[in-house]
Design a protein around this motif. Sequence first.
Motif, PDB file in Angstrom:
ATOM      1  N   SER A 189      40.818  36.043  43.679  1.00  0.00           N
ATOM      2  CA  SER A 189      41.107  34.760  44.326  1.00  0.00           C
ATOM      3  C   SER A 189      41.338  34.910  45.823  1.00  0.00           C
ATOM      4  CB  SER A 189      42.342  34.117  43.687  1.00  0.00           C
ATOM      5  OG  SER A 189      43.499  34.916  43.911  1.00  0.00           O
ATOM      6  N   ASP A 225      40.388  35.433  49.559  1.00  0.00           N
ATOM      7  CA  ASP A 225      39.190  35.128  50.335  1.00  0.00           C
ATOM      8  C   ASP A 225      38.785  36.348  51.156  1.00  0.00           C
ATOM      9  OD1 ASP A 225      37.154  34.077  51.875  1.00  0.00           O
ATOM     10  OD2 ASP A 225      38.205  32.206  52.313  1.00  0.00           O
ATOM     11  N   ASP A 269      33.395  28.209  48.851  1.00  0.00           N
ATOM     12  CA  ASP A 269      34.581  28.699  49.564  1.00  0.00           C
ATOM     13  C   ASP A 269      35.648  27.612  49.610  1.00  0.00           C
ATOM     14  OD1 ASP A 269      36.214  30.369  51.068  1.00  0.00           O
ATOM     15  OD2 ASP A 269      35.279  29.811  52.968  1.00  0.00           O
ATOM     16  N   PRO A 326      36.070  26.429  44.658  1.00  0.00           N
ATOM     17  CA  PRO A 326      35.431  27.309  43.670  1.00  0.00           C
ATOM     18  C   PRO A 326      34.880  26.519  42.486  1.00  0.00           C
ATOM     19  CG  PRO A 326      37.464  28.280  44.445  1.00  0.00           C
ATOM     20  CD  PRO A 326      37.428  26.882  45.005  1.00  0.00           C
ATOM     21  N   LYS A 337      37.365  30.775  37.679  1.00  0.00           N
ATOM     22  CA  LYS A 337      36.691  30.095  38.772  1.00  0.00           C
ATOM     23  C   LYS A 337      35.731  31.046  39.479  1.00  0.00           C
ATOM     24  CE  LYS A 337      38.882  26.054  38.650  1.00  0.00           C
ATOM     25  NZ  LYS A 337      38.163  24.766  38.473  1.00  0.00           N
ATOM     26  N   THR A 350      34.615  32.102  42.783  1.00  0.00           N
ATOM     27  CA  THR A 350      34.967  32.043  44.190  1.00  0.00           C
ATOM     28  C   THR A 350      33.759  32.396  45.051  1.00  0.00           C
ATOM     29  OG1 THR A 350      35.634  34.360  44.267  1.00  0.00           O
ATOM     30  CG2 THR A 350      37.332  32.758  43.644  1.00  0.00           C
ATOM     31  N   GLN A 351      33.895  32.205  46.342  1.00  0.00           N
ATOM     32  CA  GLN A 351      32.812  32.565  47.250  1.00  0.00           C
ATOM     33  C   GLN A 351      32.473  34.050  47.153  1.00  0.00           C
ATOM     34  OE1 GLN A 351      33.760  32.956  51.393  1.00  0.00           O
ATOM     35  NE2 GLN A 351      31.839  32.000  52.044  1.00  0.00           N
TER      36      GLN A 351
END
Length: 511
Positions: A169, A171, A305, A308, A316, A318-319
């Motif tokens: 999670s 970034d 981003d 998600p 999820k 995510t990017q």
Amino acid sequence: MSLFVRCTAAIAAAVLMTGCGSGSSGGGKDDAKSGSGSRSAPPPAASSGLPSSLTSQKLGWGRCTGASAPGGAWQCATMKVPLDWSKPDGGTIGLALIRSTATGGERIGSLLFNFGGPGGSGVSTMPAYAASLTKLHTRYDLVSWDPRGVGASEGIRCRGDNAIQAAESIDATPDNAAEEKAYLDDAAAFGKGCAKAAGKLISHVSTTDTARDMDLMRQVLGDTRMHYFGISYGTELGGVYAHLFPKNVGSVVLDAVVDPTADSIGHAKNQTRGFQRALDDYLKSTGQDPQQGSRKIADLLKRIDAKPLPTSSGRKLTQSLAVTGIVLPLYSKDSWPALTVALQSAEAGDGSALLRLADGYDERDASGHYGTTTHAQRAISCLDDKQRPTPQEVKKLLPEFEKISPVFGDFLGWDTAGWCHDWPVAGEFDHPEVSAAGAAPVLVVGNTGDPATPYEGARKMADGLGKGVGVELTWKGEGHGAYGSGSGCVDSTVNEYLLNGKAPKDGKVCS
């Protein structure tokens, strides 16, 4: 979080698990790790200076054990090597080896394989890869091993499964101060976990350490010369070995070649170019304009981003996971259809297919257990890599990365700041020294469409080995690695070199 080009073995398995097909000589995360420096350290102790307990040890080859142990002709053994090569009379660690003896007459010797990484397990990869080595197997014992810090050779695990999943999670392309702090704090925590798990070993898992292990392995196996096949990061390891032991070089093939002249930022730029080049080729194959198609994917990643995507698993997308999922199928042209399906699903709001691809890359099984390839990768590459780019330095470079690739640039640029951030052991070198004056010819194989170790690295490796040593063979193909990828020209040229000692003319091209 990792640079994409770090391990061929893990990706080969991932491609099979996700049903993408297998068109390469063994996929690669990596292949190439960040640069591992010009050697100013003293050369390894000569064979005569090693205790006989090491040089005269007898390997107890026997049946391989474990749930996934191969049957048939495969045997396993453990070889002792010094923990610290500067103190060869000190403590030792065990390296896990696997072999299958030559199947025909006129045996040449042992042919050692390193499938990449750093961090790839040769013990688990060798039996599956052997299917493409039938001709070589007739005259060579096929041998591989788990390098120090990998798998069954004192393998390093830096954090548990729950912590790995929680870190997804975070970034990896921070957009503000809070995200940047979380990203760097996680990187530092990972390093602390590695140091705690590895203990003294954390300072003794460098590429040079493994090259020295290889020469002891050569002696213990009873070979006068080193016959070696290195893929991806394994090419860097082979180049370092040739530099340290030029007179011991026999027949050496380096396929999917790491650029030995690049530092960590240089490698990241090379990888950014390579993956964008492969993505362009993929987009062309689907009838899309590469520039427009890349921008469409970059826009999708920006939306992910910010929000998600849901998946059928409840997790999820995510990017960072989405980028990882895009990367995996670029390693093999046979996997491109899976990328099409995954991107179409993500555009429709479902991240499930991209998440499955990302999980394959990250060695995550259905029960939520993750493999440890990236743990070993990081421990090895951060001991090798002297360069430690700061977040401030990386921010200045991001426009350049993004110009190279709107899809991968931001991710790979930030990775140079996070990969070895606050690492507990100082890096040793800027880039590997591979000059090998006096060595026998080394066959260097480059693939023009290689996403992970771009083609240009092959010429630089051949030149770095030295005139009369480095012999370049080019394949105009796609995917990570050339041998065993469907080119009869490449396969026959490599086989002729390994079986009959006949190197091609430098610059030969297979189309």
